[in-house]
Write a protein that holds these residues in place. Structure first.
Motif, mmCIF file in Angstrom:
data_model
loop_
_atom_site.group_PDB
_atom_site.id
_atom_site.type_symbol
_atom_site.label_atom_id
_atom_site.label_comp_id
_atom_site.label_asym_id
_atom_site.label_seq_id
_atom_site.Cartn_x
_atom_site.Cartn_y
_atom_site.Cartn_z
ATOM 1 N N SER A 243 0.276 2.798 -6.725
ATOM 2 C CA SER A 243 -0.443 4.487 -6.565
ATOM 3 C C SER A 243 -1.111 4.446 -7.345
ATOM 4 O O SER A 243 -2.045 3.282 -8.155
ATOM 5 C CB SER A 243 1.359 4.886 -7.799
ATOM 6 O OG SER A 243 0.811 4.012 -8.763
ATOM 7 N N GLY A 244 -2.363 5.269 -6.847
ATOM 8 C CA GLY A 244 -3.254 5.549 -7.047
ATOM 9 C C GLY A 244 -4.012 7.143 -6.782
ATOM 10 O O GLY A 244 -2.957 7.978 -6.093
ATOM 11 N N LYS A 245 -5.169 7.691 -6.423
ATOM 12 C CA LYS A 245 -5.343 8.356 -6.160
ATOM 13 C C LYS A 245 -6.406 8.708 -5.295
ATOM 14 O O LYS A 245 -7.313 7.362 -5.331
ATOM 15 C CB LYS A 245 -5.921 9.562 -7.217
ATOM 16 C CG LYS A 245 -5.012 10.589 -7.809
ATOM 17 C CD LYS A 245 -5.117 11.277 -8.940
ATOM 18 C CE LYS A 245 -4.051 12.262 -9.247
ATOM 19 N NZ LYS A 245 -4.446 12.830 -10.504
ATOM 20 N N SER A 246 -6.755 9.098 -4.343
ATOM 21 C CA SER A 246 -8.429 9.301 -2.847
ATOM 22 C C SER A 246 -9.273 10.471 -3.832
ATOM 23 O O SER A 246 -9.237 10.820 -5.084
ATOM 24 C CB SER A 246 -7.810 10.200 -2.014
ATOM 25 O OG SER A 246 -7.454 11.568 -2.891
ATOM 26 N N ASN A 247 -10.126 9.323 -3.327
ATOM 27 C CA ASN A 247 -11.753 9.271 -4.024
ATOM 28 C C ASN A 247 -12.118 10.212 -2.725
ATOM 29 O O ASN A 247 -11.521 11.564 -2.431
ATOM 30 C CB ASN A 247 -12.712 8.570 -4.376
ATOM 31 C CG ASN A 247 -13.223 7.995 -2.715
ATOM 32 O OD1 ASN A 247 -12.930 8.589 -2.363
ATOM 33 N ND2 ASN A 247 -13.578 6.294 -3.168
ATOM 34 N N ALA A 248 -13.666 10.916 -3.745
ATOM 35 C CA ALA A 248 -13.937 12.367 -3.047
ATOM 36 C C ALA A 248 -14.119 11.674 -1.692
ATOM 37 O O ALA A 248 -14.006 13.024 -0.981
ATOM 38 C CB ALA A 248 -15.754 12.094 -4.008
ATOM 39 N N ASN A 249 -14.142 10.586 -1.230
ATOM 40 C CA ASN A 249 -14.744 10.281 0.699
ATOM 41 C C ASN A 249 -12.687 9.886 0.971
ATOM 42 O O ASN A 249 -13.056 9.692 2.464
ATOM 43 C CB ASN A 249 -14.995 9.125 0.710
ATOM 44 C CG ASN A 249 -16.775 9.341 0.273
ATOM 45 O OD1 ASN A 249 -17.386 10.230 0.272
ATOM 46 N ND2 ASN A 249 -17.145 7.993 -0.173
ATOM 47 N N GLY A 250 -11.972 10.832 -0.058
ATOM 48 C CA GLY A 250 -10.627 10.492 0.810
ATOM 49 C C GLY A 250 -9.613 9.232 0.407
ATOM 50 O O GLY A 250 -9.030 9.182 1.507
ATOM 51 N N LEU A 251 -10.687 8.853 0.020
ATOM 52 C CA LEU A 251 -9.738 6.891 0.012
ATOM 53 C C LEU A 251 -9.356 6.660 -0.981
ATOM 54 O O LEU A 251 -10.042 6.464 -1.973
ATOM 55 C CB LEU A 251 -11.360 5.747 0.659
ATOM 56 C CG LEU A 251 -12.325 6.017 1.636
ATOM 57 C CD1 LEU A 251 -12.971 5.172 1.783
ATOM 58 C CD2 LEU A 251 -10.852 5.890 2.969
ATOM 59 N N ALA A 252 -7.524 5.653 -1.106
ATOM 60 C CA ALA A 252 -7.540 4.943 -1.627
ATOM 61 C C ALA A 252 -7.397 4.093 -1.709
ATOM 62 O O ALA A 252 -6.772 3.544 -0.122
ATOM 63 C CB ALA A 252 -5.825 6.171 -2.020
ATOM 64 N N ILE A 253 -8.102 2.818 -1.930
ATOM 65 C CA ILE A 253 -7.825 1.414 -1.826
ATOM 66 C C ILE A 253 -6.997 0.535 -2.832
ATOM 67 O O ILE A 253 -7.153 0.356 -3.815
ATOM 68 C CB ILE A 253 -9.350 1.196 -1.554
ATOM 69 C CG1 ILE A 253 -10.067 1.469 -0.381
ATOM 70 C CG2 ILE A 253 -9.202 -0.456 -1.114
ATOM 71 C CD1 ILE A 253 -11.539 1.651 -0.579
ATOM 72 N N ALA A 254 -6.127 0.000 -2.452
ATOM 73 C CA ALA A 254 -5.727 -0.667 -2.851
ATOM 74 C C ALA A 254 -5.448 -1.798 -2.685
ATOM 75 O O ALA A 254 -5.113 -3.366 -2.114
ATOM 76 C CB ALA A 254 -3.469 -0.696 -2.948
ATOM 77 N N GLU A 255 -6.338 -2.524 -3.414
ATOM 78 C CA GLU A 255 -7.514 -4.493 -2.844
ATOM 79 C C GLU A 255 -6.314 -4.825 -3.532
ATOM 80 O O GLU A 255 -6.046 -6.199 -3.108
ATOM 81 C CB GLU A 255 -8.304 -3.919 -4.279
ATOM 82 C CG GLU A 255 -10.124 -3.059 -3.839
ATOM 83 C CD GLU A 255 -10.892 -3.423 -4.563
ATOM 84 O OE1 GLU A 255 -10.913 -4.371 -5.087
ATOM 85 O OE2 GLU A 255 -12.211 -2.474 -4.331
#
Length: 198
Positions: free
Chosen positions: A106-118
């Motif tokens: 789980s996480g939040k999207s950043n200013a570019n709209g991306l949520a990256i689950a590395e």
């Protein structure tokens, strides 16, 4: 509350068996501020499977201004959230990923709209057909679900898949758009990647 319960019986008695019969179902009372997810199940006592059980047809209706693209790769999972109304990236959206019906990230999207689950790694034995990855994205009262690898997959892109260019190598081409649904007159932003498999 993402899913609302509503039951409506549509009586088609007397209608011809060889014509389409359409009924309106008002979904507005089950939406929050005009947004929401509604699970629709349709059955008929006349439609049965090979064991004689009544067939149940299901689909998920999504009324949302969020466009969500979910991509899996060797570096984890990337979820891209944009607005359908203006194609702009959406920051601050809650993104939850599920595998085997369990939340795995789980996480939040950043200013570019991306949520990256590395840190999301799938085993080599993983199959998108047996165990689809589901993304649930919410922003306020707005919510949308995107699924990878399901018979009921919600496609967020159209892909162009591997094409053999000769006997010695394989050119892998993939194309995708910024969202899955467009209105007439919208600008479609499309990207392509191409690489030789060797």
């Amino acid at each position: 509350k993402l899913l609302s319960g509503h039951r409506q019986v549509l009586d088609n008695t007397g209608a011809s068996d060889d014509r389409v019969h359409i009924e309106d179902v008002d979904m507005a009372p089950h939406l929050v501020s005009g947004r929401g997810l509604i699970l629709v199940e349709a059955t008929s006592p006349d439609i049965r499977d090979w064991q004689g059980r009544v067939e149940v047809y299901r689909t998920l209706l999504q009324v949302s201004d969020l466009g969500v693209t979910l991509k899996l790769g060797p570096d984890g999972a990337t979820t891209w959230v944009t607005r359908l109304s203006d194609s702009k990236p959406v920051g601050g959206a809650e993104v939850r990923l599920f595998l085997s019906n369990k939340e795995v990230w789980s996480g939040k999207s950043n200013a570019n709209g991306l949520a990256i689950a590395e840190d999301l790694r799938l085993s080599p034995e993983w199959s998108q057909w047996r165990d689809p990855v589901v993304a649930l994205v919410t922003l306020g009262t707005d919510a949308v679900v995107t699924v990878i690898g399901s018979p009921n997959e919600v496609f967020s892109y159209q892909g162009v898949y591997p094409t053999s260019i000769n006997t010695g190598s394989l050119l892998q081409i993939h194309g995708y758009g910024d969202r899955g649904v467009y209105k007439p007159g919208d600008t479609a932003h499309v990207a392509f990647t191409a690489r030789v498999a060797d």
